[in-house]
Design a protein around this motif. Structure first.
Motif, PDB file in Angstrom:
ATOM      1  N   HIS A   1     -12.529   2.401  -8.138  1.00 41.06           N
ATOM      2  CA  HIS A   1     -12.041   1.207  -7.458  1.00 41.06           C
ATOM      3  C   HIS A   1     -10.766   1.508  -6.697  1.00 41.06           C
ATOM      4  O   HIS A   1      -9.886   2.203  -7.189  1.00 41.06           O
ATOM      5  CB  HIS A   1     -11.775   0.099  -8.473  1.00 41.06           C
ATOM      6  N   ASP A   2     -10.675   0.939  -5.494  1.00 39.54           N
ATOM      7  CA  ASP A   2      -9.471   1.170  -4.707  1.00 39.54           C
ATOM      8  C   ASP A   2      -8.310   0.339  -5.260  1.00 39.54           C
ATOM      9  O   ASP A   2      -8.501  -0.624  -6.004  1.00 39.54           O
ATOM     10  CB  ASP A   2      -9.714   0.923  -3.224  1.00 39.54           C
ATOM     11  N   ASP A   3      -7.111   0.747  -4.878  1.00 39.77           N
ATOM     12  CA  ASP A   3      -5.911   0.111  -5.409  1.00 39.77           C
ATOM     13  C   ASP A   3      -5.818  -1.363  -5.036  1.00 39.77           C
ATOM     14  O   ASP A   3      -5.305  -2.169  -5.802  1.00 39.77           O
ATOM     15  CB  ASP A   3      -4.666   0.856  -4.922  1.00 39.77           C
ATOM     16  N   ARG A   4      -6.305  -1.712  -3.851  1.00 42.59           N
ATOM     17  CA  ARG A   4      -6.214  -3.109  -3.423  1.00 42.59           C
ATOM     18  C   ARG A   4      -7.046  -4.010  -4.335  1.00 42.59           C
ATOM     19  O   ARG A   4      -6.584  -5.085  -4.745  1.00 42.59           O
ATOM     20  CB  ARG A   4      -6.662  -3.255  -1.973  1.00 42.59           C
TER      21      ARG A   4
ATOM     22  N   PRO B   1      -1.108   7.648  -5.567  1.00 48.18           N
ATOM     23  CA  PRO B   1      -2.520   7.852  -5.894  1.00 48.18           C
ATOM     24  C   PRO B   1      -2.685   7.989  -7.408  1.00 48.18           C
ATOM     25  O   PRO B   1      -1.782   8.482  -8.093  1.00 48.18           O
ATOM     26  CB  PRO B   1      -2.876   9.161  -5.186  1.00 48.18           C
TER      27      PRO B   1
ATOM     28  N   MET C   1       0.801  -1.230   0.000  1.00 43.89           N
ATOM     29  CA  MET C   1       0.000   0.000   0.000  1.00 43.89           C
ATOM     30  C   MET C   1       0.838   1.287   0.000  1.00 43.89           C
ATOM     31  O   MET C   1       0.560   2.183  -0.798  1.00 43.89           O
ATOM     32  CB  MET C   1      -0.964   0.000   1.190  1.00 43.89           C
TER      33      MET C   1
END
Length: 95
Positions: free
Chosen positions: A35-38, A21, A16
């Motif tokens: 959508h989140d990076d994970r 970003p 993370m």
């Protein structure tokens, strides 16, 4: 049995901080980040693990276009190399 399709919390904690970003346009236009990076990373890792075509990415992940776009950006800006190095270092540390 653990879900082998997803990053563990421990793995995500290593990755993370290394993911910048997503870039936004200077004029503020464009699509919002959905959508989140994970979730994207889980999709990218599924593709890398299976060798499947991007268009075969299961619907449980963000769209293949989203995953491919971020993956391409991470390759171009060196993020992917940093992520792989961090994972290798973490693996070595854990033995």
């Amino acid at each position: 049995m653990a879900n082998r399709k997803r990053l563990t919390d421990e793995q995500w904690a290593v990755l993370m901080p290394l993911i910048p970003p997503p870039a936004r346009r200077a004029d503020g236009r464009g699509r919002p980040i959905e959508h989140d990076d994970r979730a994207v990373m889980d999709g990218v890792l599924w593709i890398l693990r299976t060798g499947a075509a991007w268009s075969d990415l299961p619907s449980e992940f963000p769209s293949y276009a989203t995953c491919f776009r971020r993956f391409s950006g991470w390759v171009k800006d060196g993020t992917l190399a940093r992520l792989l190095e961090a994972l290798a270092q973490d693996l070595e540390t854990r033995g």
